[in-house]
Scaffold this motif. Structure first.
Motif, PDB file in Angstrom:
ATOM      1  N   GLU A  20       7.124   5.607 -20.400  1.00  0.00           N
ATOM      2  CA  GLU A  20       7.290   4.848 -19.175  1.00  0.00           C
ATOM      3  C   GLU A  20       7.936   5.730 -18.115  1.00  0.00           C
ATOM      4  O   GLU A  20       8.744   6.594 -18.423  1.00  0.00           O
ATOM      5  CB  GLU A  20       8.211   3.658 -19.423  1.00  0.00           C
ATOM      6  CG  GLU A  20       7.461   2.384 -19.651  1.00  0.00           C
ATOM      7  CD  GLU A  20       8.412   1.219 -19.881  1.00  0.00           C
ATOM      8  OE1 GLU A  20       9.607   1.328 -19.541  1.00  0.00           O
ATOM      9  OE2 GLU A  20       7.947   0.215 -20.414  1.00  0.00           O
ATOM     10  N   ILE A  21       7.582   5.458 -16.846  1.00  0.00           N
ATOM     11  CA  ILE A  21       8.192   6.189 -15.749  1.00  0.00           C
ATOM     12  C   ILE A  21       9.400   5.385 -15.287  1.00  0.00           C
ATOM     13  O   ILE A  21       9.285   4.193 -15.034  1.00  0.00           O
ATOM     14  CB  ILE A  21       7.195   6.343 -14.595  1.00  0.00           C
ATOM     15  CG1 ILE A  21       5.931   7.034 -15.115  1.00  0.00           C
ATOM     16  CG2 ILE A  21       7.797   7.102 -13.434  1.00  0.00           C
ATOM     17  CD1 ILE A  21       4.750   6.820 -14.216  1.00  0.00           C
ATOM     18  N   THR A  22      10.553   6.039 -15.218  1.00  0.00           N
ATOM     19  CA  THR A  22      11.738   5.284 -14.816  1.00  0.00           C
ATOM     20  C   THR A  22      11.702   4.984 -13.328  1.00  0.00           C
ATOM     21  O   THR A  22      12.008   3.890 -12.882  1.00  0.00           O
ATOM     22  CB  THR A  22      13.008   6.075 -15.164  1.00  0.00           C
ATOM     23  OG1 THR A  22      12.930   6.460 -16.535  1.00  0.00           O
ATOM     24  CG2 THR A  22      14.249   5.237 -14.939  1.00  0.00           C
ATOM     25  N   MET A  75      15.954  -1.538 -10.994  1.00  0.00           N
ATOM     26  CA  MET A  75      16.098  -0.180 -10.508  1.00  0.00           C
ATOM     27  C   MET A  75      14.805   0.322  -9.894  1.00  0.00           C
ATOM     28  O   MET A  75      14.780   0.948  -8.858  1.00  0.00           O
ATOM     29  CB  MET A  75      16.476   0.719 -11.679  1.00  0.00           C
ATOM     30  CG  MET A  75      16.634   2.154 -11.295  1.00  0.00           C
ATOM     31  SD  MET A  75      17.725   2.872 -12.496  1.00  0.00           S
ATOM     32  CE  MET A  75      17.117   4.480 -12.654  1.00  0.00           C
ATOM     33  N   SER A  76      13.688   0.012 -10.510  1.00  0.00           N
ATOM     34  CA  SER A  76      12.452   0.475  -9.902  1.00  0.00           C
ATOM     35  C   SER A  76      11.426  -0.627  -9.948  1.00  0.00           C
ATOM     36  O   SER A  76      11.612  -1.643 -10.592  1.00  0.00           O
ATOM     37  CB  SER A  76      11.910   1.681 -10.647  1.00  0.00           C
ATOM     38  OG  SER A  76      11.355   1.239 -11.860  1.00  0.00           O
ATOM     39  N   ARG A  77      10.331  -0.386  -9.318  1.00  0.00           N
ATOM     40  CA  ARG A  77       9.341  -1.451  -9.193  1.00  0.00           C
ATOM     41  C   ARG A  77       8.659  -1.740 -10.524  1.00  0.00           C
ATOM     42  O   ARG A  77       8.167  -2.823 -10.732  1.00  0.00           O
ATOM     43  CB  ARG A  77       8.348  -1.067  -8.098  1.00  0.00           C
ATOM     44  CG  ARG A  77       7.103  -0.392  -8.574  1.00  0.00           C
ATOM     45  CD  ARG A  77       6.535   0.460  -7.496  1.00  0.00           C
ATOM     46  NE  ARG A  77       7.292   1.701  -7.429  1.00  0.00           N
ATOM     47  CZ  ARG A  77       7.074   2.653  -6.559  1.00  0.00           C
ATOM     48  NH1 ARG A  77       6.215   2.504  -5.622  1.00  0.00           N
ATOM     49  NH2 ARG A  77       7.770   3.773  -6.589  1.00  0.00           N
ATOM     50  N   ILE A  78       8.677  -0.754 -11.424  1.00  0.00           N
ATOM     51  CA  ILE A  78       8.001  -0.980 -12.697  1.00  0.00           C
ATOM     52  C   ILE A  78       8.692  -2.102 -13.450  1.00  0.00           C
ATOM     53  O   ILE A  78       8.076  -2.997 -13.983  1.00  0.00           O
ATOM     54  CB  ILE A  78       8.060   0.275 -13.573  1.00  0.00           C
ATOM     55  CG1 ILE A  78       7.504   1.448 -12.791  1.00  0.00           C
ATOM     56  CG2 ILE A  78       7.290   0.080 -14.846  1.00  0.00           C
ATOM     57  CD1 ILE A  78       8.218   2.710 -13.078  1.00  0.00           C
ATOM     58  N   ASN A  79      10.013  -2.028 -13.468  1.00  0.00           N
ATOM     59  CA  ASN A  79      10.760  -3.015 -14.219  1.00  0.00           C
ATOM     60  C   ASN A  79      10.581  -4.418 -13.666  1.00  0.00           C
ATOM     61  O   ASN A  79      10.781  -5.385 -14.373  1.00  0.00           O
ATOM     62  CB  ASN A  79      12.235  -2.656 -14.230  1.00  0.00           C
ATOM     63  CG  ASN A  79      12.479  -1.499 -15.175  1.00  0.00           C
ATOM     64  OD1 ASN A  79      11.528  -1.039 -15.834  1.00  0.00           O
ATOM     65  ND2 ASN A  79      13.703  -1.031 -15.244  1.00  0.00           N
ATOM     66  N   LYS A  80      10.192  -4.480 -12.414  1.00  0.00           N
ATOM     67  CA  LYS A  80      10.003  -5.809 -11.854  1.00  0.00           C
ATOM     68  C   LYS A  80       8.638  -6.364 -12.221  1.00  0.00           C
ATOM     69  O   LYS A  80       8.484  -7.545 -12.486  1.00  0.00           O
ATOM     70  CB  LYS A  80      10.137  -5.749 -10.327  1.00  0.00           C
ATOM     71  CG  LYS A  80      11.589  -5.895  -9.892  1.00  0.00           C
ATOM     72  CD  LYS A  80      11.696  -5.781  -8.392  1.00  0.00           C
ATOM     73  CE  LYS A  80      12.884  -4.934  -8.013  1.00  0.00           C
ATOM     74  NZ  LYS A  80      12.591  -3.956  -6.977  1.00  0.00           N
ATOM     75  N   SER A  81       7.622  -5.486 -12.241  1.00  0.00           N
ATOM     76  CA  SER A  81       6.277  -6.027 -12.371  1.00  0.00           C
ATOM     77  C   SER A  81       5.849  -6.253 -13.820  1.00  0.00           C
ATOM     78  O   SER A  81       4.985  -7.070 -14.071  1.00  0.00           O
ATOM     79  CB  SER A  81       5.285  -5.101 -11.673  1.00  0.00           C
ATOM     80  OG  SER A  81       5.427  -3.819 -12.210  1.00  0.00           O
ATOM     81  N   ILE A  82       6.453  -5.560 -14.774  1.00  0.00           N
ATOM     82  CA  ILE A  82       6.078  -5.796 -16.172  1.00  0.00           C
ATOM     83  C   ILE A  82       7.009  -6.851 -16.746  1.00  0.00           C
ATOM     84  O   ILE A  82       8.221  -6.712 -16.648  1.00  0.00           O
ATOM     85  CB  ILE A  82       6.191  -4.495 -16.997  1.00  0.00           C
ATOM     86  CG1 ILE A  82       5.221  -3.455 -16.439  1.00  0.00           C
ATOM     87  CG2 ILE A  82       5.841  -4.763 -18.456  1.00  0.00           C
ATOM     88  CD1 ILE A  82       5.204  -2.174 -17.226  1.00  0.00           C
ATOM     89  N   PRO A  83       6.440  -7.928 -17.314  1.00  0.00           N
ATOM     90  CA  PRO A  83       7.322  -8.952 -17.879  1.00  0.00           C
ATOM     91  C   PRO A  83       8.188  -8.351 -18.982  1.00  0.00           C
ATOM     92  O   PRO A  83       7.771  -7.417 -19.670  1.00  0.00           O
ATOM     93  CB  PRO A  83       6.344  -9.986 -18.441  1.00  0.00           C
ATOM     94  CG  PRO A  83       5.007  -9.312 -18.505  1.00  0.00           C
ATOM     95  CD  PRO A  83       5.019  -8.241 -17.485  1.00  0.00           C
ATOM     96  N   PHE A  84       9.392  -8.901 -19.168  1.00  0.00           N
ATOM     97  CA  PHE A  84      10.371  -8.221 -20.008  1.00  0.00           C
ATOM     98  C   PHE A  84       9.904  -8.042 -21.461  1.00  0.00           C
ATOM     99  O   PHE A  84      10.210  -7.071 -22.092  1.00  0.00           O
ATOM    100  CB  PHE A  84      11.722  -8.961 -19.948  1.00  0.00           C
ATOM    101  CG  PHE A  84      11.746 -10.229 -20.749  1.00  0.00           C
ATOM    102  CD1 PHE A  84      12.254 -10.201 -22.053  1.00  0.00           C
ATOM    103  CD2 PHE A  84      11.295 -11.420 -20.228  1.00  0.00           C
ATOM    104  CE1 PHE A  84      12.291 -11.356 -22.805  1.00  0.00           C
ATOM    105  CE2 PHE A  84      11.320 -12.577 -20.974  1.00  0.00           C
ATOM    106  CZ  PHE A  84      11.815 -12.547 -22.262  1.00  0.00           C
TER     107      PHE A  84
END
Ligand code: ADP
Ligand code: MG
Lengths: 285, 364, 307
Positions: free
Chosen positions: B54-56, C1-10
């Motif tokens: 994954e990209i942080t 922190m970044s947009r990835i963490n927002k768009s992928i469900p936990f």
């Protein structure tokens, strides 16, 4: 010359020891098996009859209800119960164990060691100690003397060890295999079933056999959680014999044979994988 | 058929940041090599491009598409792993065709592509063997074959040659180069071996501790290293780095040996500046044994401690300023240890780095 | 922190996957082990008796614990259990080591020997118990019959009735059942043993005993600890054996913690007290396992295993 003699003596001694060892391992089981095929009259004879004069299938016919005399112990029902309970709990334990073992083998995560230790420790709870609260709870929610009641318990009993073994088998497969498959167009799920599962298959099968035998052989919990032909298993049934006024040694031995046979066959099948699984999970773990 | 773009790409493992916001543009059909010492984050970067990590933070795009959230299978790339990762329960043929099968291509198509790849890599005879029956070089070839059958947008290589012995490594290196010329595609190649980087790359990306130190063609990186790290990492034997001080028009070492400041660098340094002089062994040659005999030169009388014969050239171990310094003797003759020789220094080729920032003085 | 963490469900996030995979295992163990154990912990502070359901709410504090800790029978059973485990595990290790070394030496028929050796491990403990109940029977048992036939004894030796002999018989059955796990793992260790250190030691002038003591044995220890750990997971299976063979008799001389728990809980239906004892037995098991598990990890580190 002297050293040659010494070596030869050493060889003979080690052969003798091995022979003795095999006797100690094999004779008890063989004697029980033999007794299963002898009439009670001969088993109880005094002085002992060493060489069987009569071999018979009568004991088996009787415990399965075909014999002339009816015996009070419903072995066919116990056998079916044992089979259903052991097979179902093994299948579930394998699924749960595969999923958990894969997690331990393939991921780094927080509290990994703690979780692993926790799982293992849950297995150390003595069956009889666990049976007390499970007995109390199961009787309240109606799981006492049911097959599902015992199946759930056996799944819990088998999961930790299944995870240990399967973790070891997955660890032997480089992580890059699955990654290569994912780059090749697989989902993680496909990569698992097409690449990792086939490679770990035989190991998982041995974990399954081990789980089956644990369920098949279990006594402490089953003796408290089962009551009737609805759920009683073979090991519990074996104890029915001792409750009678005179012990029917021949009948009991025949029943013992029925319990032993799957163990013998399955041991023979798994032995190779089991050793590698245990050592790999343990040493390289 | 795609360019790859990395923008401020960051990777954290828990709290530990191992890649610190790197930027990189890889052109269509370009062969880019990520090189750097072990642990500097090359594999991590490559695996982020592949989608295996994954990209942080930041953004990676392949072609016009941002791929941050795409799983590996949707990125249309292929990858060759260090330990090959061939599927042991499949024949070579099945290994090659696996990706196409997964993509539900027709049998005829699979057959054709596998045949094509087998021909390019000379695997025709091996198709029915299993990986266990192959030698290291053959496995390597199958791994590459598996990568090319899918006609991907980009090839990713993670140290593909490091499990091979030295001779095979050189041979496979050439094959990879040829392969790239045959199957024109974008390639990102990771290695810790700077020779591999120099010989294969259109452009080299030198990395250290999760940072990109320099990006450039092999020539640029070799001739104009931006700092002492790149200077010493690229080139073999490594560049000599000697601390010195600028005094007027001269560079003075601690032992008061002096060299004139090369004309082309005069404008980049100031009087009294502490610098590090970078001198490649190729540019420190005994009188009459250099390659280029023209250009601005300085000479020095040095004692040779040890001579290492390599055949067409000899490496000479000597000392400047009490520090071991390597020179080269082309068209060599016998040299006795302890022999004193007059060395030429090609001032045109000398590098100067600021002692404090370790950066090339040319960068200001 | 970044947009990835927002768009992928936990639940699809990488760091969550292992927990998702472990969820079934954790759930089932919570449900079948942890929850009941919490319940039994509560029960151990009540005067719960099976025949009087309302006694479940009869809080008695530490009285059950006081009672068992001042009860001589409990301490006898406890001491006997620890002694039983110590003797059995040590014998299993020693015999297992002997058998492994023996089989390692033999080249012909080794595989067969190894397979035969594994059989006892797969036997149901209840079967092992029955088998030895039959063999040790004073009247018709094969052992007494054999001893009499060979003229080594004239009377019937009361293997399961005599106080000391009964304990011996039970330990024999236990060791018979469980030695193979040691033998098998130590044998696997011997197979995995590199030759170089052995040869180096021989060249350095070690005699066979010294080679064994300083090279072979240390190398085998991690394997022994795996066996110990696996064994400590199910030491309580001895309950089955004892239950069949003697039922804790004669006169409580083979009563182990586990049989005592069953007697107090089910036969006397004093669930509260039984649960208090059960907790002692659980702690004992955990202590054994934890001890060997730590040793295993230390030995593994020493051998340079992965994390
Ligand atoms: N899964 C991981 N968890 C934690 N740290 C990791 C992980 N993978 C790699 N690292 C760390 O990240 C850094 C970069 O690793 P890597 O990209 O593999 O380096 P290399 O340049 O040798 O390929 C190293 O310091 C390594 O220890
Ligand atoms: Mg790497």
């Amino acid at each position: 010359m002297d050293t040659k003699l010494k070596k030869r003596i050493g060889k003979i001694v080690s052969w003798l020891l091995t022979f003795l060892l095999m006797l100690v391992i094999c004779i008890p089981g063989l004697w029980v098996v033999l007794t299963g095929f002898r009439p009670n009259r001969e088993v109880l004879a005094k002085p002992a009859i060493w060489i069987p004069e009569e071999l018979t299938l009568n004991n088996f016919a009787q415990i399965f209800g075909f014999g002339a005399e009816q015996i009070a112990i419903p072995v066919p029902a116990y056998f079916t119960n044992s089979l259903i309970i052991a097979l179902t709990s093994t299948a579930i334990a394998l699924l749960v164990g595969m999923s958990g073992g894969y997690a331990f083998a393939r991921f780094r995560f927080k509290y990994k060691d703690t979780l692993f230790l926790g799982l293992m420790l849950s297995r150390t709870v003595p069956g009889i100690a666990l049976s007390l609260p499970v007995f109390m709870i199961w009787s309240r929610i109606g799981l006492i003397d049911t097959k599902p009641g015992l199946i759930i318990v056996y799944v819990a009993l088998n999961v930790p060890f299944t995870i240990w073994l399967i973790d070891g088998f997955f660890r032997q497969i480089p992580k890059e295999m699955s990654e290569a498959a994912q780059v090749d167009g697989c989902t993680r799920w496909q990569a698992f079933w097409k690449i990792e599962f086939p490679l770990a298959k035989s190991g998982i099968a041995s974990a399954g056999i081990f789980a089956f035998l644990t369920s098949w052989n279990e006594y402490a919990l089953a003796s408290q959680l089962t009551r009737s032909t609805d759920s009683k298993t073979l090991p519990v049934g074996l104890m029915d014999f001792t409750a009678q006024f005179t012990i029917d040694w021949a009948g009991m031995s025949a029943m013992a044979v029925i319990i032993i046979i799957p163990a013998l066959i399955l041991t023979f099948i798994v032995q190779k994988h089991l050793i590698s699984g245990l050592t790999f999970g343990g040493v390289k773990g | 058929m795609a360019e790859i773009k990395l923008e401020n790409v960051v990777k954290n493992y828990g709290k530990l940041e191992v890649v610190h916001g790197i930027n990189l543009d890889i052109a269509h059909n370009e062969f880019v090599v990520l090189v750097g010492p072990s642990g500097c984050g090359k594999s991590t970067t490559l695996r982020m491009i592949a989608g295996l990590e994954e990209i942080t933070d930041g953004e990676i795009s392949i072609g016009p598409q941002v791929v941050n959230e795409l799983p590996p299978r949707k990125r249309n790339i292929s990858m060759v792993f260090q330990n090959y990762a061939l599927y042991p329960h499949m024949s070579v043929r099945e290994n090659l065709g696996f990706g196409l099968k997964i993509a539900k291509q027709s049998d005829a198509m699979v057959e054709e592509r596998v045949g094509e790849a087998a021909e390019i890599l000379g695997l025709q005879e091996l198709l029915d063997r299993t990986p266990a029956e192959l030698s290291g070089g053959q496995r390597q070839r199958v791994a590459m074959g598996r990568a090319i059958v899918r006609h991907p947008e980009a090839f990713l290589f993670d140290e593909p040659l490091s499990n091979l012995d030295a001779k095979l490594r050189v041979q496979m290196r050439t094959e990879i180069k040829k392969l790239h010329q045959k199957v024109k595609t974008t390639v990102v190649y990771v290695t810790h071996d700077q020779v591999e980087a120099m010989t294969l790359a259109d452009r080299i990306v030198v990395m250290k501790d999760g940072w990109i130190e320099q990006v450039g063609t092999p020539m640029e990186v070799f001739n104009h290293p931006v700092n002492t790290f790149v200077a010493s990492f690229i080139g073999s034997p490594p560049m000599n780095l000697i601390p010195a001080t600028v005094e007027g028009a001269e560079i003075v070492f601690a032992d008061t040996t002096r060299l004139p400041v090369p004309a082309r660098l005069e404008s980049h340094i100031s009087d009294g500046q502490k610098v590090i002089l970078g001198l490649r062994p190729d540019d420190l040659t005994p009188e009459g044994h250099g390659i280029i005999e023209s250009g601005q030169k300085a000479s020095m009388q040095l004692t040779v401690d040890l001579a290492e014969l390599l055949g067409t050239e000899t490496i000479l171990y000597t000392q400047i300023n009490g520090q071991e310094v390597l020179g080269k003797m082309f068209d060599p003759r016998e040299v006795e240890p302890g022999e004193s020789m007059s060395f030429n220094i090609s001032l045109d080729k000398v590098h100067l780095f600021d002692a404090e920032t370790q950066k090339s003085v040319r960068l200001g | 922190m970044s947009r990835i963490n927002k768009s992928i469900p936990f639940w699809r996030r990488e760091q969550f996957t292992p927990f998702l995979l472990l969820m079934p295992a954790i759930l089932i163990l919570l449900l079948v082990v942890l929850l009941p154990l919490l319940f039994s912990l509560y029960t151990s502070f009540t005067g719960y008796r099976l025949i009087r359901p309302d006694s479940l709410y009869n809080w008695v504090g530490f009285r059950n614990y006081e009672r068992i800790f001042t009860n001589a029978n409990f301490w006898y059973a406890f001491g006997r259990t620890v002694l039983f485990l110590t003797i059995a595990l040590n014998l299993e290790f020693l015999f297992g080591l002997g058998i492994a070394l023996l089989i390692n030496k033999i080249t012909w028929g080794q595989r067969t020997l190894r397979t035969i050796m594994m059989f006892p491990m797969m036997f149901s403990p209840i079967l092992v118990g029955y088998q030895f109940k039959f063999i040790f029977n004073d009247n018709i048992g094969i052992l007494n019959n054999a001893l009499q036939a060979l003229g080594l004894s004239d009377g019937a030796i009361p293997w399961l009735v005599d106080k000391q002999l009964a304990m011996f018989s039970i330990i024999f059955a236990e060791v018979w059942m469980s030695t193979s796990i040691f033998a098998i793992l130590l044998l696997a260790g011997l197979f995995a043993m590199p030759r170089d250190p052995l040869e180096a030691a021989k060249v350095d002038g070690c005699n066979p005993w010294q080679v064994f003591r300083h090279i072979t044995l240390p190398f085998l220890m991690p394997f022994a600890f795996i066996a110990m750990t696996i064994r400590s997971l199910d030491v309580a299976r001895a309950y089955d054996i004892v239950d069949v063979m003697t039922g804790g008799g004669p006169a409580g001389r083979t009563e182990l913690l586990w049989t005592l728990i069953a007697r107090v809980g089910y036969d006397n239906s004093r669930m509260g007290q039984a649960n208090a004892m059960a907790y002692v037995s659980i702690l004992l098991s955990i202590a054994f396992t934890y001890y060997f598990f730590r040793k295993l990890i230390a030995a593994r580190r020493y051998m340079g295993g992965a994390d």
